[in-house]
Write a protein that holds these residues in place. Structure first.
Motif, PDB file in Angstrom:
ATOM      1  N   ARG A   1       0.825  -1.218   0.000  1.00  0.00           N
ATOM      2  CA  ARG A   1       0.000   0.000   0.000  1.00  0.00           C
ATOM      3  C   ARG A   1       0.856   1.264   0.000  1.00  0.00           C
ATOM      4  O   ARG A   1       0.553   2.240  -0.659  1.00  0.00           O
ATOM      5  CB  ARG A   1      -0.939   0.008   1.213  1.00  0.00           C
ATOM      6  CG  ARG A   1      -1.708   1.299   1.378  1.00  0.00           C
ATOM      7  CD  ARG A   1      -2.646   1.505   0.180  1.00  0.00           C
ATOM      8  NE  ARG A   1      -3.143   2.841   0.136  1.00  0.00           N
ATOM      9  CZ  ARG A   1      -2.730   3.782  -0.714  1.00  0.00           C
ATOM     10  NH1 ARG A   1      -1.780   3.533  -1.587  1.00  0.00           N
ATOM     11  NH2 ARG A   1      -3.257   4.982  -0.697  1.00  0.00           N
ATOM     12  N   LEU A   2       1.938   1.239   0.761  1.00  0.00           N
ATOM     13  CA  LEU A   2       2.824   2.404   0.849  1.00  0.00           C
ATOM     14  C   LEU A   2       3.826   2.444  -0.300  1.00  0.00           C
ATOM     15  O   LEU A   2       4.664   3.326  -0.368  1.00  0.00           O
ATOM     16  CB  LEU A   2       3.563   2.402   2.195  1.00  0.00           C
ATOM     17  CG  LEU A   2       2.680   2.492   3.434  1.00  0.00           C
ATOM     18  CD1 LEU A   2       3.517   2.348   4.693  1.00  0.00           C
ATOM     19  CD2 LEU A   2       1.894   3.801   3.455  1.00  0.00           C
ATOM     20  N   GLN A   3       3.750   1.458  -1.171  1.00  0.00           N
ATOM     21  CA  GLN A   3       4.607   1.339  -2.348  1.00  0.00           C
ATOM     22  C   GLN A   3       6.094   1.254  -1.987  1.00  0.00           C
ATOM     23  O   GLN A   3       6.941   1.913  -2.579  1.00  0.00           O
ATOM     24  CB  GLN A   3       4.335   2.481  -3.324  1.00  0.00           C
ATOM     25  CG  GLN A   3       2.907   2.460  -3.820  1.00  0.00           C
ATOM     26  CD  GLN A   3       2.558   3.617  -4.724  1.00  0.00           C
ATOM     27  OE1 GLN A   3       3.270   4.612  -4.791  1.00  0.00           O
ATOM     28  NE2 GLN A   3       1.461   3.481  -5.432  1.00  0.00           N
ATOM     29  N   ILE A   4       6.373   0.412  -0.965  1.00  0.00           N
ATOM     30  CA  ILE A   4       7.766   0.212  -0.559  1.00  0.00           C
ATOM     31  C   ILE A   4       8.151  -1.268  -0.654  1.00  0.00           C
ATOM     32  O   ILE A   4       9.090  -1.703  -0.004  1.00  0.00           O
ATOM     33  CB  ILE A   4       8.051   0.772   0.857  1.00  0.00           C
ATOM     34  CG1 ILE A   4       7.133   0.140   1.901  1.00  0.00           C
ATOM     35  CG2 ILE A   4       7.945   2.287   0.861  1.00  0.00           C
ATOM     36  CD1 ILE A   4       7.472   0.520   3.339  1.00  0.00           C
ATOM     37  N   GLY A   5       7.401  -2.035  -1.456  1.00  0.00           N
ATOM     38  CA  GLY A   5       7.718  -3.447  -1.655  1.00  0.00           C
ATOM     39  C   GLY A   5       6.555  -4.332  -1.269  1.00  0.00           C
ATOM     40  O   GLY A   5       5.451  -3.859  -1.030  1.00  0.00           O
ATOM     41  N   LYS A   6       6.837  -5.617  -1.218  1.00  0.00           N
ATOM     42  CA  LYS A   6       5.839  -6.600  -0.803  1.00  0.00           C
ATOM     43  C   LYS A   6       6.395  -7.370   0.391  1.00  0.00           C
ATOM     44  O   LYS A   6       7.594  -7.544   0.526  1.00  0.00           O
ATOM     45  CB  LYS A   6       5.517  -7.557  -1.942  1.00  0.00           C
ATOM     46  CG  LYS A   6       4.861  -6.857  -3.130  1.00  0.00           C
ATOM     47  CD  LYS A   6       4.189  -7.865  -4.033  1.00  0.00           C
ATOM     48  CE  LYS A   6       3.660  -7.236  -5.299  1.00  0.00           C
ATOM     49  NZ  LYS A   6       2.692  -6.213  -5.138  1.00  0.00           N
ATOM     50  N   THR A   7       5.505  -7.823   1.260  1.00  0.00           N
ATOM     51  CA  THR A   7       5.918  -8.519   2.464  1.00  0.00           C
ATOM     52  C   THR A   7       6.220  -9.980   2.164  1.00  0.00           C
ATOM     53  O   THR A   7       5.450 -10.650   1.485  1.00  0.00           O
ATOM     54  CB  THR A   7       4.813  -8.431   3.537  1.00  0.00           C
ATOM     55  OG1 THR A   7       4.548  -7.056   3.802  1.00  0.00           O
ATOM     56  CG2 THR A   7       5.238  -9.109   4.823  1.00  0.00           C
ATOM     57  N   GLU A   8       7.365 -10.445   2.655  1.00  0.00           N
ATOM     58  CA  GLU A   8       7.678 -11.867   2.631  1.00  0.00           C
ATOM     59  C   GLU A   8       7.224 -12.430   3.969  1.00  0.00           C
ATOM     60  O   GLU A   8       7.661 -11.974   5.016  1.00  0.00           O
ATOM     61  CB  GLU A   8       9.182 -12.084   2.448  1.00  0.00           C
ATOM     62  CG  GLU A   8       9.673 -11.674   1.076  1.00  0.00           C
ATOM     63  CD  GLU A   8      11.147 -11.972   0.890  1.00  0.00           C
ATOM     64  OE1 GLU A   8      11.639 -12.964   1.462  1.00  0.00           O
ATOM     65  OE2 GLU A   8      11.794 -11.196   0.173  1.00  0.00           O
TER      66      GLU A   8
END
Length: 155
Positions: free
Chosen positions: A62-69
């Motif tokens: 959502r914050l456009q800082i990646g995706k959660t692993e």
């Protein structure tokens, strides 16, 4: 104590973030998320949380800082925005702190890759920087409606 706020501290990548504890209903382990087709990429799906269908959002996405692993440390912050219950996926929930309001500075334009529109401030605590998010600003009206519809599709 009225000049302090209590915040829940969590991690996204290597940055520490905080949100006002009053905005968080609970912290849960990541359960099986049921995908909901036709929703925004940051809406990962829904979970059944104690009988409530709860939309789940990847906060990094959502914050456009990646995706959660997802790991054993991954947590979901259960929050309410505009009376809509939803979960925010974070890397880890680590602490609850009392922060003096006097040490909270205005947010910079960008910190940790997150733009100031989502921030309520920055606090320097000992040798670490705590980025304070304003959860009321995480989703706009249209996105809130999409989250609400994602939950309704599963009813």
């Amino acid at each position: 104590m009225e000049n302090t706020i209590k915040v829940i501290v969590f991690q996204l990548h290597n940055e520490q973030y905080g949100v006002n504890i009053q905005q968080v209903r609970s912290i849960e382990k990541l359960l099986n998320v049921t995908p909901v087709p036709g929703t925004a990429d940051f809406i990962k799906g829904v979970i059944n949380l104690r009988g409530d269908i709860t939309p789940i959002i990847d906060l990094k996405d959502r914050l456009q800082i990646g995706k959660t692993e997802y790991t054993d440390h991954t947590r979901v912050l259960i929050i309410n925005i505009e009376s809509i219950q939803m979960g925010l996926i974070v890397d880890n929930a680590t602490d609850v702190l009392d922060i003096e309001q006097s040490i909270i500075d205005a947010p910079p334009e960008v910190i940790g890759g997150v733009t100031e529109e989502y921030l309520s401030g920055v606090a320097k605590i000992d040798d670490r920087l705590l980025i304070l998010l304003d959860l009321e600003r995480i989703l706009n009206f249209q996105e809130l409606n999409e989250v609400e519809k994602a939950a309704a599709k599963q009813l």
